[in-house]
Design an enzyme around this catalytic site. Structure first.
Site, PDB file in Angstrom:
ATOM      1  N   TYR A 270      -3.121  40.380  14.591  1.00 35.54           N
ATOM      2  CA  TYR A 270      -4.449  40.235  13.983  1.00 35.54           C
ATOM      3  C   TYR A 270      -4.589  40.921  12.618  1.00 35.54           C
ATOM      4  O   TYR A 270      -5.231  40.365  11.719  1.00 35.54           O
ATOM      5  CB  TYR A 270      -5.525  40.697  14.961  1.00 35.54           C
ATOM      6  CG  TYR A 270      -5.840  39.624  15.984  1.00 35.54           C
ATOM      7  CD1 TYR A 270      -6.777  38.636  15.710  1.00 35.54           C
ATOM      8  CD2 TYR A 270      -5.167  39.569  17.197  1.00 35.54           C
ATOM      9  CE1 TYR A 270      -7.050  37.621  16.626  1.00 35.54           C
ATOM     10  CE2 TYR A 270      -5.426  38.567  18.127  1.00 35.54           C
ATOM     11  CZ  TYR A 270      -6.366  37.595  17.833  1.00 35.54           C
ATOM     12  OH  TYR A 270      -6.621  36.588  18.729  1.00 35.54           O
TER      13      TYR A 270
ATOM     14  N   TYR B  94       1.580  21.243  27.040  1.00 33.39           N
ATOM     15  CA  TYR B  94       1.652  20.053  27.882  1.00 33.39           C
ATOM     16  C   TYR B  94       0.845  20.276  29.154  1.00 33.39           C
ATOM     17  O   TYR B  94       1.043  21.281  29.859  1.00 33.39           O
ATOM     18  CB  TYR B  94       3.106  19.727  28.254  1.00 33.39           C
ATOM     19  CG  TYR B  94       3.938  19.240  27.081  1.00 33.39           C
ATOM     20  CD1 TYR B  94       3.644  18.032  26.462  1.00 33.39           C
ATOM     21  CD2 TYR B  94       5.004  19.996  26.603  1.00 33.39           C
ATOM     22  CE1 TYR B  94       4.402  17.587  25.378  1.00 33.39           C
ATOM     23  CE2 TYR B  94       5.766  19.558  25.527  1.00 33.39           C
ATOM     24  CZ  TYR B  94       5.458  18.350  24.917  1.00 33.39           C
ATOM     25  OH  TYR B  94       6.205  17.917  23.844  1.00 33.39           O
TER      26      TYR B  94
ATOM     27  N   PRO C 261      -5.753  21.398  17.947  1.00 32.39           N
ATOM     28  CA  PRO C 261      -6.720  22.461  17.711  1.00 32.39           C
ATOM     29  C   PRO C 261      -8.135  21.953  17.943  1.00 32.39           C
ATOM     30  O   PRO C 261      -8.434  20.779  17.754  1.00 32.39           O
ATOM     31  CB  PRO C 261      -6.519  22.833  16.233  1.00 32.39           C
ATOM     32  CG  PRO C 261      -5.172  22.309  15.887  1.00 32.39           C
ATOM     33  CD  PRO C 261      -4.972  21.099  16.734  1.00 32.39           C
TER      34      PRO C 261
ATOM     35  N   GLU D 158      -8.344  38.028  25.207  1.00 30.46           N
ATOM     36  CA  GLU D 158      -6.950  37.674  25.455  1.00 30.46           C
ATOM     37  C   GLU D 158      -6.253  38.718  26.320  1.00 30.46           C
ATOM     38  O   GLU D 158      -5.409  38.372  27.163  1.00 30.46           O
ATOM     39  CB  GLU D 158      -6.224  37.499  24.125  1.00 30.46           C
ATOM     40  CG  GLU D 158      -6.659  36.241  23.381  1.00 30.46           C
ATOM     41  CD  GLU D 158      -6.349  36.257  21.895  1.00 30.46           C
ATOM     42  OE1 GLU D 158      -5.536  37.114  21.465  1.00 30.46           O
ATOM     43  OE2 GLU D 158      -6.916  35.426  21.165  1.00 30.46           O
TER      44      GLU D 158
ATOM     45  N   GLY E 128      -3.999   6.472  27.488  1.00 31.82           N
ATOM     46  CA  GLY E 128      -2.593   6.804  27.247  1.00 31.82           C
ATOM     47  C   GLY E 128      -2.130   8.012  28.026  1.00 31.82           C
ATOM     48  O   GLY E 128      -2.423   8.177  29.214  1.00 31.82           O
TER      49      GLY E 128
END
Length: 400
Positions: A95, A208, A394, A137, A274
């Protein structure tokens, strides 16, 4: 806590950021990767080339500036980004590097308009924003490591099976190389695969979706082969052509907040385009495993039957439930005998026939596909909180 003066200065710069935000963030990424090329091992190179990453960052900075004195308002967006940061092994030490280069980019783009007072205010604001991300996080890292079979950062998995699902999509079945158990996850979540590809200087990262329900002793990802001439095709083509049973992949623990709410009882529809079927298939499998009594509609759209993956499998799943219906939408049929419920694109007349206004809809697919479907669902009068979507890339505000 930021001073009243700092808050006032930061908020006063928001109109300028709205005008120059993407220019600033594009300059930021260029500077940061020049100064710290090692960080290219953490970022998706394709999103940089396409400009989606700078746009997403600009939107985040603008939102943070608007709500700098009430950052809890943007907490949902922070959590979504934090999931990806955790899956990419972004750490607190990264950061300060971001902050230094972001402030330098602001100065470079705005010139004399970026006074010392403005830069100091944004330095203080950035520290406040960064601390929010670091805290969120940090909790995600702890949760990932403490659950049974969990880990932090990346772990080696072995490909135990590789199955071609269609002309475009191949599934990879993965087990921990060390023989350990795998953690559970929420249906709809994804993992990150980090690859070292021969002749590529930096590592490549791709998210994924896990394409099967939790509860197995393996993970499954189903990867679409992209055009090899496009940057996006570097990783998918490498996986399709060079990763085989017995090979190892470094992956993250599951992450993501586009997940099935298993507590709800309203009718639910899964609308896929898809390879967007992958997270929705995990959700559908979960309802089947739970013997759900919900009214379920699964709509699978594909260009044609040759690239359609899991079509027969979805229909077999539906047979296990009393209230599940499956509809196939093909842009075009290559064979006349192909079973298909609608030819062309999903439109208002079709959705009105198969989706009721009280249905909760989960969508995933290409951006143009989802824009169109969301607009149709809005026309039908579905509440905003009943329209839930995920796209690969994103976070940008693409639904206008």
């Amino acid at each position: 806590m930021l001073s009243e003066k700092t808050v006032k200065i930061v908020k006063s710069t928001v109109p300028v950021l709205e005008e120059y935000g993407t220019t600033i963030t594009s300059t930021f990424y260029k500077r940061m990767f020049q100064n710290h090329p090692e960080l290219l091992n953490y970022f998706n190179h394709v999103n940089q080339r396409r400009g989606t990453q700078p746009t997403a960052l600009a939107n985040t900075v603008i939102a943070a500036g608007k709500h700098i004195d009430e950052l809890e308002i943007i907490l949902p967006a922070v959590k979504q980004i934090a999931h990806k940061h955790r899956a990419l092994s972004i750490r607190p030490e990264h950061y300060p590097i971001v902050g230094e280069n972001l402030l330098a980019a602001i100065k470079e783009v705005l010139g004399e308009a970026a006074t010392d007072e403005i830069l100091q205010a944004w330095a203080e604001a950035y520290e406040e924003i960064a601390n929010v991300f670091i805290q969120v996080e940090g909790e995600m890292y702890r949760e990932a490591s403490l659950q049974k079979g969990g880990w932090t950062d990346l772990k080696a998995f072995t490909v135990i099976d590789k199955i071609k699902e269609s002309e475009a999509i191949t599934s990879f079945y993965l087990k921990p190389t060390d023989g350990a158990s795998i953690p559970t996850y929420l249906p709809g979540q994804y993992i990150t695969v980090r690859l070292s590809i021969p002749d590529e200087k930096f590592k490549h990262n791709r998210h994924y979706s896990l394409s099967c329900a939790p509860g197995n002793d393996y993970f499954r990802i189903s990867v679409k082969r992209e055009n090899e001439c496009e940057p996006l095709g570097v990783v998918s083509n490498y996986l399709h052509d060079h990763v085989h049973v017995g090979d190892q992949l470094d992956i993250s623990a599951p992450a993501g907040d586009f997940v099935l709410n298993t507590e709800e009882t309203e009718p639910v529809a899964f609308i896929s385009g898809g390879v967007g079927i992958t997270p929705l298939l995990s959700m559908f499998e979960t309802l089947v495993k739970d013997n759900s009594e919900r009214e379920i509609t699964f709509i699978q759209a594909a260009k044609n039957e040759n690239v359609q993956a899991f079509g027969d499998y979805v229909k077999e799943l539906a047979k296990k439930l009393n209230k599940a219906k499956v509809y196939t939408v093909l842009e075009q049929k290559n064979l006349e005998e192909t079973d298909c419920d609608h030819i062309g694109y999903i439109d208002l007349s079709f959705l009105q026939k198969v989706v009721s206004k009280n249905t909760i809809c989960y969508l995933c697919g290409p951006v143009p596909f989802m824009k169109a479907v969301v607009q149709i669902l809005n026309q039908m009068g579905l509440p905003e909180h009943h329209i839930r979507y995920e796209f690969f890339g994103p976070k940008v505000d693409f639904i206008q």
